[in-house]
Design a protein around this motif. Structure first.
Motif, short mmCIF file in Angstrom:
data_model
loop_
_atom_site.label_atom_id
_atom_site.label_comp_id
_atom_site.label_asym_id
_atom_site.label_seq_id
_atom_site.Cartn_x
_atom_site.Cartn_y
_atom_site.Cartn_z
N CYS A 64 0.86 -1.20 0.00
CA CYS A 64 0.00 0.00 0.00
C CYS A 64 0.89 1.24 0.00
O CYS A 64 1.70 1.42 0.90
N ARG A 65 0.74 2.06 -1.04
CA ARG A 65 1.49 3.31 -1.13
C ARG A 65 0.54 4.46 -0.89
O ARG A 65 -0.43 4.62 -1.64
N VAL A 66 0.79 5.23 0.16
CA VAL A 66 -0.07 6.40 0.40
C VAL A 66 0.66 7.63 -0.12
O VAL A 66 1.79 7.91 0.30
N ILE A 67 0.04 8.34 -1.04
CA ILE A 67 0.63 9.58 -1.57
C ILE A 67 -0.19 10.73 -1.00
O ILE A 67 -1.32 10.98 -1.43
N ASP A 68 0.38 11.37 0.00
CA ASP A 68 -0.33 12.44 0.72
C ASP A 68 0.20 13.79 0.22
O ASP A 68 1.32 14.18 0.52
N LEU A 69 -0.64 14.48 -0.54
CA LEU A 69 -0.19 15.74 -1.14
C LEU A 69 -0.50 16.94 -0.25
O LEU A 69 -0.25 18.08 -0.65
#
Ligand code: NAP
Length: 301
Positions: A64-69
């Motif tokens: 699981c890759r979380v990309i938090d912008l």
């Protein structure tokens, strides 16, 4: 008499097992499914939800890759990330987590998720495919409702099912999934008039409006099965659905609880869709031919 409680937990447990088994069999072919979650909010309940997806993925052996912008992310920045992830071979599934920052148009972004990786059915192409009976990933929440009903062997074919709510993420795709199972579907919304006009004679009522207490016991009959999709946080911090559980329990035949109902199945389905997407991508196959709507995973050989 008290309504039967249709907990989502037993089905969630079965789905988790299924995901783990599929992950193990993909491992033998050197494939590790990965889901990417793109988020841009400071909202604590959303952040908690994304963390819970990460934990469930870890338990299942799904990356699981979380990309938090961040809460001030711009639409072009979000669009850029979605384009990159859609093109990135090591990512199999993409979730664009709402809410997004003020001014960012979700409908400008969801079309950038490649349909093959659209494991939460957000791209309008996925909804269009469901509408014409072509294979696509259904939004996990909509599929959870149907899967819970099927798990408890609630008949749908030829039955009167009322869906309260017509959003593109829940009400509309759910009504398509139900139609594909030969239910006679009525969709209600904020302008359709008094609910009891539709719900009183229904075999099944699904409420997905985001209004606490919208469906009361007086709206249903003793043979009605009620599925509560709503999630509303009360001022005291407690989580309730759209159903006035105290009165509906006294009238209806069965009811899904909140929490512990639809929501508990949704995460497991997101992971199941991710694993299926990984399998199809590894085989360089399109969506499985001949499969219909949310049955896509059941019919994929
Ligand atoms: P949404 O986009 O706000 O749509 C709500 C729908 O309900 C709209 O179609 C609206 O009608 C209708 N509605 C509102 N008030 C109504 C009323 N008084 N009578 C009849 N219909 C009414 O919400 P959503 O994204 O579909 O989500 C619905 C609920 O499901 C929310 O509580 C959300 O938190 C929950 N949810 C739960 C899960 C889960 O996994 N458990 C996942 C997603 C969403 P109009 O179209 O006329 O405005």
């Amino acid at each position: 008499m008290s309504a039967r409680v249709l907990s989502g937990k037993p089905l969630a447990g079965l789905l988790q097992q299924e995901v783990q088994e599929l992950v193990r069999s993909l491992e033998l072919d050197g494939v590790r499914p990965v889901v990417a979650v793109v988020m841009a909010t400071a909202d604590e309940s959303t952040r908690w939800y994304v963390r819970s997806i990460g934990k469930a993925a870890e338990r299942a052996g799904v990356g699981c890759r979380v990309i938090d912008l961040g809460h001030d992310a711009t639409e072009p920045a979000l669009a850029g990330v979605l384009r990159e992830l859609s093109a990135e071979p090591s990512v199999n599934g993409i979730i664009l987590q709402t809410p997004l920052p003020a001014g960012v148009r979700t409908d400008n972004l969801v079309g950038l998720i490649s349909p093959e990786k659209d494991i939460d059915g957000a791209n309008p192409l996925s909804l269009g495919r469901l509408a014409v009976g072509q294979p696509a990933f259904a939004p996990a929440t909509a599929r959870s409702v149907v899967d819970i009903l099927e798990h408890y062997r609630i008949p749908l074919a030829g039955k009167g099912v009322v869906v309260v709510g017509r959003s593109a993420v829940v009400g509309k795709p759910l009504s398509l999934l139900l139609l594909a199972r030969d239910a006679a579907v009525t969709v209600c919304h904020s302008r359709s008039g008094p609910l009891e006009r539709y719900t009183k004679d229904a075999d099944v009522v699904v409420v997905a409006a985001g209004r606490a207490g919208l469906l009361a016991g007086s709206h249903v009959s003793s043979r009605t099965v009620v599925v509560d999709v709503g999630t509303n946080v009360l001022p005291d911090g407690s989580l309730v659905g759209d159903v006035d559980a105290a009165t509906v329990t006294g009238t209806a035949a069965a009811l899904t609880p909140v929490p512990g109902g639809v929501g508990s199945v949704t995460t497991a389905l997101l992971l199941l869709h991710t694993v299926e997407a990984a399998r199809l991508q590894a085989l360089a196959l399109p969506m499985p031919a001949g499969a219909v709507d949310g049955q896509v995973l059941e019919t994929a050989g």
